[in-house]
Design a protein around this motif. Structure first.
Motif, PDB file in Angstrom:
ATOM      1  N   UNK A   1       0.848  -1.195   0.000  1.00 48.64           N
ATOM      2  CA  UNK A   1       0.000   0.000   0.000  1.00 48.64           C
ATOM      3  C   UNK A   1       0.881   1.241   0.000  1.00 48.64           C
ATOM      4  N   UNK A   2       0.543   2.204  -0.842  1.00 48.18           N
ATOM      5  CA  UNK A   2       1.297   3.446  -0.933  1.00 48.18           C
ATOM      6  C   UNK A   2       0.557   4.556  -0.192  1.00 48.18           C
ATOM      7  N   UNK A   3       1.225   5.156   0.801  1.00 46.89           N
ATOM      8  CA  UNK A   3       0.568   6.151   1.638  1.00 46.89           C
ATOM      9  C   UNK A   3       0.131   7.389   0.890  1.00 46.89           C
ATOM     10  N   UNK A   4       0.937   7.840  -0.066  1.00 48.39           N
ATOM     11  CA  UNK A   4       0.600   9.045  -0.825  1.00 48.39           C
ATOM     12  C   UNK A   4      -0.654   8.815  -1.661  1.00 48.39           C
ATOM     13  N   UNK A   5      -0.689   7.694  -2.357  1.00 50.17           N
ATOM     14  CA  UNK A   5      -1.855   7.380  -3.185  1.00 50.17           C
ATOM     15  C   UNK A   5      -3.091   7.182  -2.318  1.00 50.17           C
ATOM     16  N   UNK A   6      -2.906   6.538  -1.171  1.00 47.88           N
ATOM     17  CA  UNK A   6      -4.034   6.334  -0.256  1.00 47.88           C
ATOM     18  C   UNK A   6      -4.598   7.674   0.202  1.00 47.88           C
ATOM     19  N   UNK A   7      -3.713   8.611   0.549  1.00 40.81           N
ATOM     20  CA  UNK A   7      -4.168   9.928   0.988  1.00 40.81           C
ATOM     21  C   UNK A   7      -4.944  10.649  -0.091  1.00 40.81           C
ATOM     22  N   UNK A   8      -4.446  10.585  -1.335  1.00 34.92           N
ATOM     23  CA  UNK A   8      -5.142  11.217  -2.455  1.00 34.92           C
ATOM     24  C   UNK A   8      -6.521  10.590  -2.654  1.00 34.92           C
ATOM     25  N   UNK A   9      -6.568   9.272  -2.537  1.00 36.51           N
ATOM     26  CA  UNK A   9      -7.828   8.553  -2.748  1.00 36.51           C
ATOM     27  C   UNK A   9      -8.841   8.867  -1.656  1.00 36.51           C
ATOM     28  N   UNK A  10      -8.386   8.927  -0.418  1.00 41.22           N
ATOM     29  CA  UNK A  10      -9.299   9.282   0.684  1.00 41.22           C
ATOM     30  C   UNK A  10      -9.846  10.694   0.506  1.00 41.22           C
ATOM     31  N   UNK A  11      -8.985  11.608   0.106  1.00 44.59           N
ATOM     32  CA  UNK A  11      -9.453  12.989  -0.108  1.00 44.59           C
ATOM     33  C   UNK A  11     -10.452  13.053  -1.251  1.00 44.59           C
ATOM     34  N   UNK A  12     -10.235  12.228  -2.265  1.00 44.39           N
ATOM     35  CA  UNK A  12     -11.161  12.198  -3.391  1.00 44.39           C
ATOM     36  C   UNK A  12     -12.544  11.725  -2.964  1.00 44.39           C
ATOM     37  N   UNK A  13     -12.578  10.727  -2.094  1.00 44.17           N
ATOM     38  CA  UNK A  13     -13.860  10.187  -1.645  1.00 44.17           C
ATOM     39  C   UNK A  13     -14.532  11.050  -0.589  1.00 44.17           C
ATOM     40  N   UNK A  14     -13.732  11.568   0.334  1.00 47.17           N
ATOM     41  CA  UNK A  14     -14.299  12.285   1.489  1.00 47.17           C
ATOM     42  C   UNK A  14     -14.425  13.784   1.269  1.00 47.17           C
ATOM     43  N   UNK A  15     -13.808  14.303   0.219  1.00 45.83           N
ATOM     44  CA  UNK A  15     -13.822  15.742   0.004  1.00 45.83           C
ATOM     45  C   UNK A  15     -14.769  16.203  -1.067  1.00 45.83           C
ATOM     46  N   UNK A  16     -15.513  15.284  -1.651  1.00 46.50           N
ATOM     47  CA  UNK A  16     -16.448  15.645  -2.701  1.00 46.50           C
ATOM     48  C   UNK A  16     -17.869  15.286  -2.275  1.00 46.50           C
ATOM     49  N   UNK A  17     -18.784  15.407  -3.229  1.00 42.74           N
ATOM     50  CA  UNK A  17     -20.179  15.104  -2.905  1.00 42.74           C
ATOM     51  C   UNK A  17     -20.401  13.632  -2.588  1.00 42.74           C
ATOM     52  N   UNK A  18     -19.441  12.787  -2.925  1.00 44.48           N
ATOM     53  CA  UNK A  18     -19.589  11.364  -2.635  1.00 44.48           C
ATOM     54  C   UNK A  18     -19.735  11.096  -1.136  1.00 44.48           C
ATOM     55  N   UNK A  19     -19.121  11.925  -0.324  1.00 46.31           N
ATOM     56  CA  UNK A  19     -19.199  11.696   1.113  1.00 46.31           C
ATOM     57  C   UNK A  19     -20.646  11.736   1.584  1.00 46.31           C
TER      58      UNK A  19
END
Length: 238
Positions: A1-19
């Motif tokens: 698991x890559x921490x940088x990619x994970x962080x980007x992915x979490x922000x993508x899911x939690x920072x948009x209307x998807x949340x």
């Protein structure tokens, strides 16, 4: 698991209307449980029906679609995937990281609320809460892998995913006996049935078949996603 990619992915899911989509469905499930308990209709039979029809039958595949496609499809659509692929990171590692992020979202927004809703209705009676929470967990992991792969394979992932969830999982998988063996929802219900001792919960699929199918589908989808990413050029084309 890559921490940088994970962080980007979490922000993508939690920072948009998807949340909001991730939050609304679990809240509806818990709200229904509270309502049923308030009107004195929190029986085992009612709880099992709610868990089967709404928690596993409606909420889980839709959350899987939101999380699974949300970790990769937007980056492909807007072209930012090019910047990610240009980094010296193995593309199978990218796929595995995206999958783990999506799977963790399903654990948080599907498995936990499922346990809470069942517990509100029948506490720990007949292990219904444990059974359906585990079913939602393993089913969510499979959905995360399948819908992530779908987000890589096509730009119409959401449309195809909704059709799959509504038609195959919701109609065909529930009413055509032979098709139930090829339904993630039915596999998840089999896991719930294996854990729970409730007489109101039963499935036609053996736990051996369901567990094997869940494992093969999850691992196969993640491996395929990694191989598919290798076919992407740095221009975003395949």
């Amino acid at each position: 698991m890559n921490g940088v990619i994970a962080g980007i992915s979490y922000r993508s899911l939690l920072g948009r209307r998807r949340i909001w989509l991730l939050v609304v469905l679990p809240l509806v499930l818990i709200g229904l449980a509270v309502l049923l308990r308030a009107v004195g209709n929190g029986s085992e039979a009612t709880t099992v029906t709610l868990m089967e029809k709404f928690a596993l039958g409606t909420m889980l595949p839709l959350l899987g679609l939101i999380a699974g496609t949300g970790v990769i499809a937007p980056e492909i659509d807007d072209g930012t995937i090019v910047h990610l692929l240009a980094k010296p990171i193995s593309r199978p590692v990218i796929a595995r990281t995206k999958f783990l992020v999506a799977a963790s979202m399903l654990a948080l927004f599907a498995a936990v609320p499922t346990f809470v809703a069942a517990y509100l209705l029948v506490n720990l009676e007949s292990d219904i809460a444990y059974g359906f929470a585990l079913g939602a967990g393993v089913g969510g992991v499979a959905y995360a892998a399948v819908f992530m792969l779908l987000g890589i394979l096509t730009r119409h992932a959401v449309t195809i995913g909704i059709a799959y969830a509504l038609i195959w999982e919701g109609v065909v998988g529930n009413f055509v006996p032979g098709a139930r063996r090829f339904s993630i929802q039915q596999w998840a219900q089999t896991v719930a049935d294996q854990v729970s001792s409730s007489p109101f919960l039963s499935t036609e699929i053996t736990i051996g078949f369901a567990a094997t199918a869940l494992l093969l589908v999850t691992v196969g989808a993640v491996l395929w996603a990694g191989r598919r990413l290798r076919s992407f050029s740095l221009t975003g084309d395949e």
